[in-house]
Design an enzyme around this catalytic site. Sequence first.
Site, PDB file in Angstrom:
ATOM      1  N   GLU A 271      -8.615   3.792   6.417  1.00 39.54           N
ATOM      2  CA  GLU A 271      -9.262   2.554   5.631  1.00 39.54           C
ATOM      3  C   GLU A 271     -10.675   2.346   5.903  1.00 39.54           C
ATOM      4  O   GLU A 271     -11.024   2.226   7.270  1.00 39.54           O
ATOM      5  CB  GLU A 271      -8.465   1.350   6.009  1.00 39.54           C
ATOM      6  CG  GLU A 271      -8.875  -0.168   5.728  1.00 39.54           C
ATOM      7  CD  GLU A 271      -8.270  -1.218   6.353  1.00 39.54           C
ATOM      8  OE1 GLU A 271      -8.293  -2.181   5.742  1.00 39.54           O
ATOM      9  OE2 GLU A 271      -7.588  -0.961   7.321  1.00 39.54           O
ATOM     10  N   LYS A 338      -6.388  -3.272  -2.285  1.00 42.05           N
ATOM     11  CA  LYS A 338      -5.547  -4.221  -1.347  1.00 42.05           C
ATOM     12  C   LYS A 338      -5.242  -5.245  -1.973  1.00 42.05           C
ATOM     13  O   LYS A 338      -6.001  -6.185  -2.206  1.00 42.05           O
ATOM     14  CB  LYS A 338      -6.306  -4.105   0.026  1.00 42.05           C
ATOM     15  CG  LYS A 338      -5.077  -4.785   1.067  1.00 42.05           C
ATOM     16  CD  LYS A 338      -5.752  -4.827   2.378  1.00 42.05           C
ATOM     17  CE  LYS A 338      -4.856  -5.570   3.534  1.00 42.05           C
ATOM     18  NZ  LYS A 338      -5.605  -5.682   4.614  1.00 42.05           N
ATOM     19  N   CYS A 390      -3.831  -1.013   5.232  1.00 44.53           N
ATOM     20  CA  CYS A 390      -3.871  -1.772   6.180  1.00 44.53           C
ATOM     21  C   CYS A 390      -2.264  -2.475   6.391  1.00 44.53           C
ATOM     22  O   CYS A 390      -1.118  -1.461   6.392  1.00 44.53           O
ATOM     23  CB  CYS A 390      -4.755  -2.936   6.150  1.00 44.53           C
ATOM     24  SG  CYS A 390      -5.091  -4.057   7.731  1.00 44.53           S
TER      25      CYS A 390
END
Length: 517
Positions: A271, A338, A390
Site C-alpha cells: 500500500e 479503498k 489495509c
Amino acid sequence: MRARYAYPLAVLSGVVLSLPFTDVSALPAWFGLAPLLYLVAEAPTRKRAAGLAYAFALVWTLLAFRFFNHLAVGGWIALSVYTSLYYLAALLAVRGLARRGTVSAIFGTAVVWTLAELARSHIPVFGFPWLLLGHATDEQAHLRQLADLFGVYGLSFLVAAVNAVLAFVAAPVVSGRLSAPPGTPLKRRVSAAAVAALILAALLYGIWRVSALAPKLESGPRIALLQGCAYNKVSRTDEEKQAQLDEHLAMHAQAAQGGGGGPPALICWAETMVPGAFNVETYALKFTKAVREHGIPTVFGSDWIHPDDKEIDVEEQRWYNTAFFMTGDGKLAGRYAKRRLVPFGEYIPFTETCPFLKILRSVTRDSYRPGAEPSPVFETGGFRFAFNVCIEDAHPDLAREAAASGADVLMNLTNDGWFHGTFGPAAHLQAARFRAVEVRRPLVRVTNSGVDAIVDPLGNLTVPIPPDQVGVAFADLPLIKGGAPATLYAAIGELGVFGLLVAILLLSLLLDRRMIS
C-alpha cells in the site's frame, strides 16, 4: 463475594482477556471473561454491574489496543472508551439473562456477546471488526474451520459459551458457596454438556474439512512480494520519497529475475509504496518505465486524485487510497479505491456537516475519500484476484463479495509501518487470517514492513519475509484443485448469523420459561 474484591477482579479479568490479543497466549480467551460474567450477574444493583462491566471493558480494550498509542495517544484512548460501550451493553444484558435461568445464562450470554461483536463491526463509520473473541482461535487448525459455516462470529459464540459455563456452572460447583442461575443441578449439567458437545462437533467438523480439502491443495502460479520497510512519517521530503521509490525499483528488478525459479507471474508492492498521486506526480513515470522494462504484471499501492480536481486547491481535492494493477507492458489495467477508511487516520468523519471538525486533521495529514465501487476482478498468470486495502482484510463482507465476483485469490495491500515495533501488525494478521477460511480462497498480504503472509484456504500461514526485514520473497499460490467449494458463510453472511443468534436467544428464553414453570 465481598464487595471490596469485585473491582480488582473485574480489572484482573480485563488484563487476562487482553493476553490473547497481545501475543502472549491464546488460552486465556477461554476463561478470562468468566470472572467478570459472574461478577456482573451477581452485582446487587444495576449501577454496580455497569461499573464493573465498564472497568473490565476499558482495561481490556486499553491493553489490547495499546499499539495505537504508538501513533496517537488520544486516538488510542478514544477507541478504547468507544469500544467498551458495546461490551457494557452486552454485559448488562448478561445480568438480566442470568436471572432467568441456566440456559439463558449460558447460551444467552454467548448470543449477546456475539451480537455486540457484530454491532461494533458494522456500525457505519466506526465499524471495526477487530478484537473479536473468535480471533483468538486463529492458531487452532481444526477449530478455525468452523469459520466457513458462521464466520469468525461462530467461534466467538463458542468461546463466550465456554466462559459462561465456567462462570455459571463450574464456579458454583467448585466453590460450594457461589450462587448459580435458577435451575436444577441436572439442568446445569445438561447445559454444560451441550456446550461441550458443540465444541466437539466443531472440532470433528474441522477434522473432516481439513481431511477433505488438504489433499486438493496444489501449488499455483509463483508470485513475488516486496517488503521495503519504509517507516512512516507525517511529512516527508521529495528526496525521501524518491529514495523510497528507488529502493523498491531495485527490489522489483531483483524480483523480475525470479531468484533462480524463473520470472514470477506477478510482482506485488504494498500500500502507498509508489509515492504521491499516481495520476499527477512524476514518480509514476519512473515506475511505469521500470514495469515495462521488466515485462511482469505488477500490483501496487499509490494515491489517486479525481481527474476533475487536478487544478483546484489541494484542500478541496478528492484523494483516494488506491490499489492498481499494471500489465507487463506498462498499461494500467484497472484500480480500486479503498472503501473502508480509518476514521481519524485517513479522514475526519462528519466534516461535510460539521466543517469545524477539519481542525482535528487526520493522522496521515491526508483527507481521503472512500471509494464507491467494489474491486474489479483481474486475471493474470492463470488466476483471478480482487483487491482490498489495509484493514479491509478484516471485513468479512468484502471477502465474500470478491469470492462472489469470481476471484480465486484475495489480494491485500497493507502498510502497517505506522505501528512498527508493536503488536499491531500481528493483530491485523490475526483478524485477516479468517477471510481465507470463510471463502476457501488464499489471501495474499503484501505489506510495507510485515507481516507479509500467504494464507491458504485452510488458514495455514506462510510468512515469506520476517517482519521489519527488507527483502524480496517468492511464494506459490495455494489453490484448491477444481476451484474453491461453496461455503455456508459465503451464502448467509452476517445477516444469516444474526438471524441464527436471535433464534438461539429466543429458544434459550423459552426453555428457561418452561423450566421455571
